[in-house]
Design a protein around this motif. Structure first.
Motif, PDB file in Angstrom:
ATOM      1  N   VAL A  64       0.859  -1.546   0.196  1.00 59.58           N
ATOM      2  CA  VAL A  64       0.378   0.036   0.237  1.00 59.58           C
ATOM      3  C   VAL A  64       0.991   0.985  -0.228  1.00 59.58           C
ATOM      4  O   VAL A  64       0.351   1.894  -0.630  1.00 59.58           O
ATOM      5  N   GLY A  65       2.335   1.477   0.216  1.00 63.61           N
ATOM      6  CA  GLY A  65       2.560   2.546   0.442  1.00 63.61           C
ATOM      7  C   GLY A  65       3.489   2.682  -0.547  1.00 63.61           C
ATOM      8  O   GLY A  65       2.570   4.921  -0.709  1.00 63.61           O
ATOM      9  N   PRO A  66       3.934   2.759  -1.199  1.00 67.29           N
ATOM     10  CA  PRO A  66       3.977   2.635  -3.298  1.00 67.29           C
ATOM     11  C   PRO A  66       3.069   3.681  -3.405  1.00 67.29           C
ATOM     12  O   PRO A  66       3.059   4.469  -4.739  1.00 67.29           O
ATOM     13  N   ARG A  67       2.230   2.890  -3.483  1.00 67.16           N
ATOM     14  CA  ARG A  67       0.967   3.436  -4.107  1.00 67.16           C
ATOM     15  C   ARG A  67       0.076   4.693  -3.420  1.00 67.16           C
ATOM     16  O   ARG A  67      -0.346   5.601  -3.981  1.00 67.16           O
ATOM     17  N   LEU A  68       0.747   4.872  -2.197  1.00 66.44           N
ATOM     18  CA  LEU A  68      -0.445   5.770  -1.517  1.00 66.44           C
ATOM     19  C   LEU A  68       0.328   7.145  -1.774  1.00 66.44           C
ATOM     20  O   LEU A  68       0.229   8.707  -1.688  1.00 66.44           O
ATOM     21  N   LEU A  69       1.883   6.913  -1.422  1.00 63.67           N
ATOM     22  CA  LEU A  69       3.415   7.640  -1.672  1.00 63.67           C
ATOM     23  C   LEU A  69       4.386   7.626  -3.097  1.00 63.67           C
ATOM     24  O   LEU A  69       4.161   6.795  -3.955  1.00 63.67           O
TER      25      LEU A  69
END
Length: 141
Positions: A64-69
């Motif tokens: 999820v991290g790379p998709r949000l940032l």
């Protein structure tokens, strides 16, 4: 590592992450080899919750991290690890598992355990260091 530098904000983030990791290991009693050994003997399955929680947090952070940032909060880029399954990976995993199963000591919890005054863990860490050093020499040859 020659030429390796770290900004103060990254160093603080690494320190805070390490402290959080060590505190979590200590709170979950993973720094006590007898607790880990009882888990490995299927006598106490409480550590399964610890590992399950770690897997969920890691999965969320990596998926999820790379998709949000667009990029990590402290700069750089999101790395992709390419899994390499070969003879050395399998043999190394088997040796690590055997060592962990025999003594109930893993490197992270052993280092955290030193912070609680369990100096017997220094012997396990010395063995881990010797094994890593031998492998490093072997890999260079």
């Amino acid at each position: 590592m020659s030429g390796f530098t770290m900004s103060p904000s990254k160093a603080l983030a690494v320190l805070a992450s390490g402290a959080l990791f060590g505190f979590g290991l200590s709170l979950a009693t993973m720094i006590r080899p007898e607790v880990v050994l009882s888990f490995l003997r299927f006598q106490d399955l409480g550590l399964m919750l610890v590992m399950g929680g770690a897997v969920v947090v890691t999965l969320l952070a990596y998926r999820v991290g790379p998709r949000l940032l667009r990029q990590p909060l402290l700069g750089g880029y999101f790395h992709q690890h390419v899994s390499v399954w070969n003879r050395d990976t399998v043999l190394g995993a088997a040796l690590f598992g055997a060592g962990w199963g025999l003594c109930g000591v893993c490197p992270g919890p052993a280092i955290a355990g030193l912070g609680t005054g369990n100096w017997d863990l220094a012997w396990a860490l010395a063995g881990i260091l010797a094994g890593a050093l031998l492998q490093g020499w072997r890999a260079r040859a």
